[in-house]
Design an enzyme around this catalytic site. Structure first.
Site: not given
Ligand code: GLU
Length: 330
Positions: A16, A60, A92-93
């Site tokens: 993100t 991710s 973050t995932d």
């Molecule tokens: N699902 C995405 C990822 O993990 C968005 C979550 C994020 O980056 O915070 O890349």
């Protein structure tokens, strides 16, 4: 000319923090490069001498073990070139898993920091720029050297071994349940805790996808899923078991069938904090029973981290998995 500033390498892996909406008005997707991230926060160049490289432009959930191994190789190359610290930006995932994987194989002392963002740069209260500044400050902090891989977000510093994404949307999502952050950022970085020991780095695994499913045990678990998975030739099974490491009797019986067929079966606690125990309970399906039957407790590791440890251990040819989990699961 030597600026006297610390040299920090940034590797951008997507997430993100690097996502923008496209013209179609749909949701955000990864589009920003490492240079874009740097350009959005000009003050970074006042903190450190930065080298920025785009490693992957991926959400991710799309990252593979090959991407994680490539990130490790980037970090080693930057360390060899004299970087004083490294920052990886990441979705973050699965950030806690990449951080833990790198922690298992990282044998250097320079800070290796992962960070990300919960809100895209196009949102009014985007958290990416602040997290990136904090991560670069942490990577430049000699006091944070020698602690293994760290995660910096929301002005907190967490050990890769303990950190977890604990909220689907909140900017305070990263926490170390049952432990807490080891340091905080304000005007200065205050390091409050230092781990008493850092287990030896393990060999970097073959990036082939080892098949280690994680199965969460539930109330009234009939063991069907364990049997079904065990029959499909996995390399091992990780159970997110109840409490301190408990299973229903049918689940326990299915797990024992898997062990007897030669599979490593690890049980972690599905609670998200606290360890599996070894000798507190004595009934069928209790932790002491599971250990007697050849299952292996994950200690303080969550199931998803136990899965990565098992992957690395199997690729390294470890035969005493119980001893290795005792060593790395604490
Ligand atoms: N699902 C995405 C990822 O993990 C968005 C979550 C994020 O980056 O915070 O890349």
């Amino acid at each position: 000319m030597d600026s006297g500033m610390r040299r920090i390498a940034i590797g951008a892996m997507g997430g993100t923090i690097a996502m923008m909406p496209d013209e179609t008005g749909g949701g955000v997707t990864p589009s920003l490069t490492a240079d874009d991230l740097l350009a959005a926060v000009p003050s970074l160049t006042e903190i450190a001498e930065i080298t920025a490289v785009t490693l992957a432009g991926a959400p991710s959930p799309h990252l593979t073990m090959a991407d994680l191994v490539a990130a490790y190789q980037f970090c080693v190359a930057q360390a060899e070139c004299g970087a004083d610290g490294i920052v990886l930006t990441h979705g973050t995932d699965t950030l806690e898993e990449t951080a833990y994987f790198l922690d298992l194989v990282w044998d250097r002392d320079i800070p290796l920091i992962l960070t990300g963002a919960m809100r895209a740069p196009s949102e009014p209260s985007a958290d990416g720029p602040g997290n990136l500044v904090a991560a670069v400050r942490a990577a430049s902090c000699p006091e944070l050297a020698g602690m293994g891989v760290l995660v910096v977000a929301n002005d907190e510093v967490h050990l890769a071994r303990t950190v977890a994404k604990t909220h689907a949307t909140a900017t305070w999502t990263f926490a170390s349940p049952g432990w807490g952050p080891i340091a905080r950022l304000a005007e200065d970085i205050t390091v409050m805790m230092r781990p008493a020991r850092r287990p030896a780095a393990l060999p970097v695994p073959d990036p082939r996808q080892v098949k280690i499913p994680v199965l969460e045990s539930t109330a009234a678990d009939d063991g069907w899923a364990i049997d079904a998975v065990a029959h499909d030739n996995p390399d091992g099974i990780v159970l997110a078991s109840l409490g301190v490491g408990h299973l229903s009797v049918p689940a326990r019986d299915a797990a024992v069938r898997a062990v007897r067929s030669g599979l490593p079966v690890i049980f972690a606690s599905r609670t998200g904090a606290g360890p599996t125990l070894t000798r507190a309970y004595g009934y069928a399906g209790s932790e002491s029973d599971l250990l007697d039957l050849g299952l292996i407790g994950a200690g303080y590791l969550t199931a998803r981290k136990a899965r990565l440890l098992l992957h690395v251990l199997l690729c390294a040819g470890h035969t005493d998995l119980a001893a290795a989990f005792a060593e790395y699961g604490a």
